[in-house]
Write a protein that holds these residues in place. Structure first.
Motif, PDB file in Angstrom:
ATOM      1  N   THR A 199      56.812  16.039 -12.023  1.00 22.47           N
ATOM      2  CA  THR A 199      55.727  15.290 -12.844  1.00 22.47           C
ATOM      3  C   THR A 199      54.606  16.150 -13.249  1.00 22.47           C
ATOM      4  O   THR A 199      54.633  17.407 -12.709  1.00 22.47           O
ATOM      5  N   ASN A 200      53.694  15.817 -13.947  1.00 25.61           N
ATOM      6  CA  ASN A 200      52.581  16.447 -14.233  1.00 25.61           C
ATOM      7  C   ASN A 200      51.724  16.982 -13.339  1.00 25.61           C
ATOM      8  O   ASN A 200      50.572  17.594 -13.605  1.00 25.61           O
ATOM      9  N   LYS A 201      51.909  16.481 -12.116  1.00 24.19           N
ATOM     10  CA  LYS A 201      50.998  17.056 -11.111  1.00 24.19           C
ATOM     11  C   LYS A 201      51.464  18.146 -10.478  1.00 24.19           C
ATOM     12  O   LYS A 201      50.528  18.767  -9.562  1.00 24.19           O
ATOM     13  N   ASP A 202      52.726  18.642 -10.885  1.00 21.63           N
ATOM     14  CA  ASP A 202      53.228  19.824 -10.456  1.00 21.63           C
ATOM     15  C   ASP A 202      52.210  21.018 -10.688  1.00 21.63           C
ATOM     16  O   ASP A 202      51.907  20.867 -12.152  1.00 21.63           O
ATOM     17  N   MET A 203      51.575  21.886 -10.064  1.00 24.10           N
ATOM     18  CA  MET A 203      50.879  22.876 -10.476  1.00 24.10           C
ATOM     19  C   MET A 203      51.490  23.882 -11.502  1.00 24.10           C
ATOM     20  O   MET A 203      50.455  24.630 -12.275  1.00 24.10           O
ATOM     21  N   GLN A 204      52.501  24.112 -11.558  1.00 25.16           N
ATOM     22  CA  GLN A 204      52.956  24.976 -12.589  1.00 25.16           C
ATOM     23  C   GLN A 204      52.877  24.417 -14.194  1.00 25.16           C
ATOM     24  O   GLN A 204      52.551  24.722 -14.952  1.00 25.16           O
ATOM     25  N   THR A 205      53.125  22.909 -14.153  1.00 27.60           N
ATOM     26  CA  THR A 205      53.006  22.274 -15.170  1.00 27.60           C
ATOM     27  C   THR A 205      51.398  22.345 -15.746  1.00 27.60           C
ATOM     28  O   THR A 205      51.072  22.578 -16.656  1.00 27.60           O
TER      29      THR A 205
END
Length: 214
Positions: A174-180
């Motif tokens: 999800t966009n909560k992933d820190m890489q994203t």
């Protein structure tokens, strides 16, 4: 035949040494798909030949494939400094770099680029960012301090498997992933930065080419 296969058949070959390195990367390292590969590798070589940098910085060496592609395009006397944060990769990567036909053009460093770049104290005509996606904005702020006038920054994975679009399939990251989050923040920073010209091209996982105006 896929589009990628068609392209690969109609561009320069990657060369026997790079082909062996790519195969070894896929069979011996986890996440072998992180290596640039044939198409992007030939693009990096050509961009290097076009820019004609004297000093190059790469953040994120991995197996050394992209470093050697850029080194292949360097003129005599030019030097590429490549930094890898994971020391467990050194036993694999260092021999491939040091035994390559371009070994005299590459200096391989182990450590955190955010700490090493200031210590090196060099200025760069070209920078390739392909390290920790979480800190892409920090990399950008850092390397801008060490760019020569009209230097180029090339950033990899700026489409990040489509996650930057916000349309994430069920079960995917999800966009909560820190890489994203890091890649999205980087893309926004570059888009809003009037100090640079920029173009994003959909090669592989997205490649952004940035040119410093001054």
């Amino acid at each position: 035949m896929t589009v990628d296969e068609y392209i690969a058949r109609h561009i320069d070959r990657e060369g026997e040494y790079l082909h062996r390195l790519y195969r070894a990367t896929q069979t011996k390292l986890l996440y072998g798909r992180m290596a640039s590969g044939h198409v992007q590798g030939r693009l990096l070589k050509m961009l290097t030949e076009m820019i004609r940098p004297r000093t190059v910085l790469e953040i994120g060496t991995f197996s050394g494939y992209s470093a050697l592609c850029m080194a292949e395009g360097l003129e005599e006397g030019a030097m590429l400094h490549t930094i890898e944060i994971f020391d467990e990769l050194e036993d694999f990567t260092r021999p491939w770099i040091e035994n390559s036909p371009w070994a005299d053009k590459v200096q391989f460093h182990i450590g955190d680029a955010l700490e090493l770049v200031p210590r090196l104290g060099l200025r760069y005509d070209m920078v390739f960012i392909d390290g920790n996606k979480r800190v892409y904005p920090e990399y950008y702020d850092l390397v801008m301090e060490y760019m020569n006038p009209r230097g180029y920054i090339i950033a990899d994975n700026t489409l990040w498997d489509g996650h930057v679009l916000g349309d994430v399939p069920a079960g995917a990251v999800t966009n909560k992933d820190m890489q994203t989050v890091g890649v999205m923040a980087f893309n926004d920073m570059v888009a809003d930065d009037e100090r640079v010209e920029k173009v994003m091209i959909p090669v592989r996982d997205g490649l952004t080419i940035i040119r410093c105006r001054h």
